[in-house]
Design an enzyme around this catalytic site. Structure first.
Site, PDB file in Angstrom:
ATOM      1  CG  HIS A  94      -5.855  -2.081  -0.037  1.00 16.29           C
ATOM      2  ND1 HIS A  94      -4.935  -1.725  -0.994  1.00 16.29           N
ATOM      3  CD2 HIS A  94      -5.371  -1.609   1.140  1.00 16.29           C
ATOM      4  CE1 HIS A  94      -3.947  -1.070  -0.427  1.00 16.29           C
ATOM      5  NE2 HIS A  94      -4.175  -0.987   0.870  1.00 16.29           N
TER       6      HIS A  94
ATOM      7  CG  ASP B 178      -6.758  -2.186  -3.780  1.00 17.12           C
ATOM      8  OD1 ASP B 178      -7.215  -1.136  -3.285  1.00 17.12           O
ATOM      9  OD2 ASP B 178      -5.581  -2.555  -3.643  1.00 17.12           O
TER      10      ASP B 178
ATOM     11  CB  SER C 116      -0.959  -0.050   1.185  1.00 19.60           C
ATOM     12  OG  SER C 116      -1.972   0.922   1.067  1.00 19.60           O
TER      13      SER C 116
END
Length: 315
Positions: free
Chosen positions: A285, A255, A160
């Site tokens: 995600h 995501d 991320s």
């Protein structure tokens, strides 16, 4: 396993029930950032108060907390071999959340699977410390790592926001004639503060990470509008990707960051960078951290770690 949605196209339009159950559980235990909760102290207190599963830590040869020239790091020795390769890992959390403890289990598994030394970086977080504090801390940790483990084959990795920092590290090291980086592992990286790609509209609600979260993260990290086009903050904002190390980019179908990860993999390849891209259409995600709960996530994490191990050891 993922199933196509009811439109009959074969495209995955909704998660499997078991995947949806994990999404729902994760959502229920996460603050409503950017809407009901905006104060960083309150958000971190909420997360710290969550019950944590009593899972014994994966044993390794040695785990130590160190000072990397002013930047706290945690070093995981997944190998007893001399001159084992090194992975500098940057955790996710929107540049504002998470820390060494939140990613401890992931880093232990990473060190064990890659037979490497993993250096996890506790960089300064936004909004108290906006850009460029995080990438500069990560670069300081990279210099310390190179001096502490000289001559080792080294990769950068992150999930991320940490994926953003990992690829920015590769750029910084290239541009500053810094330590050599052999590989970059980017797990559903957060790369584009414009949040304008279709996946942000398609997956902005109901898939754990939301459009409200991302707006709140980017606003805290990049309070200066001019920084939103800086390549050290927004790697998709400009060119200059040639000469970067080979990369592995992992993306998930549900995501909001899906399309920017896919676009970055394509941009790297267009710049002549060798890229391995794995897309998991039915995942969401953060799914690599959900390996204990989802067989597909466990298999994907095994694959990601195997790609990195091969890059480090040349197997």
């Amino acid at each position: 396993m993922t199933r196509p949605g009811p439109d009959g196209s074969g495209r995955v339009t909704r998660p499997d029930p078991e995947v949806q159950a994990v999404i729902d559980l994760a959502t229920a235990h996460f603050p409503r950032l950017g809407t009901e909760m905006t104060d960083i102290t309150e958000v971190r207190a909420f997360l710290a108060a969550r019950p944590r599963p009593a899972v014994p830590p994966l044993p390794l040869a040695r785990v130590t907390d160190e000072d990397a020239d002013g930047v706290p790091v945690r070093v995981y020795h997944g190998s007893v071999h001399e001159n084992a390769p090194v992975v500098l890992f940057c955790h996710g959390g929107g540049f504002a959340l998470c820390d060494l403890d939140s990613h401890d289990g992931f880093c232990r598994a990473l060190a064990r699977a890659t037979d490497a030394v993993v250096v996890s970086v506790d960089y300064r977080r936004a909004p108290e410390h906006p850009f460029p504090a995080a990438p500069e801390d990560a670069y300081t940790a990279l210099l310390w790592t190179a001096a502490t483990y000289p001559g080792r084959r080294t990769a950068v990795a992150g999930d991320s926001a940490g994926g953003n920092l990992a690829t920015v590290l590769a750029r910084l090291s290239r541009d500053r004639a810094g330590p050599g980086i052999a590989f970059q592992a980017l797990y559903y990286p957060m790369l584009d503060p414009t949040r304008s790609r279709p996946s942000h509209r398609e997956n902005g609600q109901g898939c754990f990470l939301t459009s409200d979260h991302l707006r709140w993260y980017w606003d805290g990290y990049l309070p200066e509008p001019a920084d939103r086009n800086h390549p050290h903050a927004a790697p998709l904002a400009g060119a200059g990707l040639s000469g970067l190390p080979p990369a592995h980019v992992v993306t998930a179908g549900f995501d909001p960051l899906r399309d920017e990860g896919l676009a970055y993999a394509a941009a790297l390849a267009a710049a002549g960078v060798s890229v391995v891209a794995h897309h998991y259409a039915g995942m969401f995600h953060g799914f690599l951290s959900m390996a204990p709960a989802l067989p597909e996530a466990a298999a994907a994490r095994d694959t990601a770690f195997a790609v990195l191990r091969t890059a480090l050891h040349g197997e």
